[in-house]
Design an enzyme around this catalytic site. Sequence first.
Site, PDB file in Angstrom:
ATOM      1  N   SER A 142       0.838  -1.202   0.000  1.00 36.42           N
ATOM      2  CA  SER A 142       0.000   0.000   0.000  1.00 36.42           C
ATOM      3  C   SER A 142       0.866   1.241   0.000  1.00 36.42           C
ATOM      4  O   SER A 142       2.018   1.216   0.469  1.00 36.42           O
ATOM      5  CB  SER A 142      -0.896   0.008   1.240  1.00 36.42           C
ATOM      6  OG  SER A 142      -1.548   1.260   1.400  1.00 36.42           O
ATOM      7  N   TYR A 155      -2.397  -0.426  10.193  1.00 35.67           N
ATOM      8  CA  TYR A 155      -2.544  -0.886   8.808  1.00 35.67           C
ATOM      9  C   TYR A 155      -1.265  -0.604   8.019  1.00 35.67           C
ATOM     10  O   TYR A 155      -0.728  -1.487   7.335  1.00 35.67           O
ATOM     11  CB  TYR A 155      -3.726  -0.189   8.146  1.00 35.67           C
ATOM     12  CG  TYR A 155      -3.774  -0.339   6.642  1.00 35.67           C
ATOM     13  CD1 TYR A 155      -4.234  -1.514   6.062  1.00 35.67           C
ATOM     14  CD2 TYR A 155      -3.351   0.689   5.806  1.00 35.67           C
ATOM     15  CE1 TYR A 155      -4.264  -1.662   4.680  1.00 35.67           C
ATOM     16  CE2 TYR A 155      -3.383   0.558   4.429  1.00 35.67           C
ATOM     17  CZ  TYR A 155      -3.838  -0.622   3.867  1.00 35.67           C
ATOM     18  OH  TYR A 155      -3.854  -0.756   2.500  1.00 35.67           O
TER      19      TYR A 155
END
Length: 273
Positions: A142, A155
């Site tokens: 990500s 995350y």
Amino acid sequence: MQITGRVLAVTGAGNGMGREVTLQLVAKGARVAAIDISEAGLAETVALAGAHSQAISTHVVNIADRAAVDALPTAIIAAHGTVDGLLNIAGIIQKFVPVNDLAFDQIERVIAVNLYGTINTIKAFLPELLSRPEAAILNVSSMGAYAPVPGQSVYGATKAAVAQLTRGLHSELMATNVQVTVVFPGGIGTNIALNSGIATEAEMAAMAAKAGKGKPRTTTPAPEAARQIIEALEKGSYEIFIGQDARIMSRLSRLSPKRAAALIHSQMKDLLG
């Protein structure tokens, strides 16, 4: 990697990018073992495949469940005869709250799916992949792995770990038949908050309106993200960045990490209240 005729295991195939990758792979002549925790999501993916649906086998598995993942290669080989590639696309985000307000059960869930889920599948599939004349592992990280997003610190930590794990695997497997790719998506047009179980549709709409004080945010459509992922698989790319936001923040994070952090904070701070 040549796509036509290959058997590829895709996690997160019941929604979002994983679904789009699955649909585009079978359209290009691959066979796909579609893996997801949602049986309904997988059924919808198969229905959307239309004439190509026979090229898909479905496997309802929680990738955080090591024993269930360990059984996947045998099940996929029984369905397709072999497995040539693993695409780790499944992932969840955390609630949009600071670490101080994030409960340990929520922290553990994000780590279990994003990091251990990726490790579980790699450990399960790698022995079979090493036996193939040509094979591939592709892991989705990500933009949050290198550009810190307020309210998504855990995350981001898991995705940074996935990125470094993938780079390490690439080095370990450099002299083998297994190509390794890491993908860094920016904002993608999926329902990840809903699919992560952290927000309802109404809450997602409210978050979208609140982010950036209601200013529209550029996202890459999921089908386009899938196209780029498959292209990277075909080329054997080392890494790719999907979306202008991912590319810009990658450069800025290397040149001036503090400035990059401040820029993201200014855009996202309203989500934290």
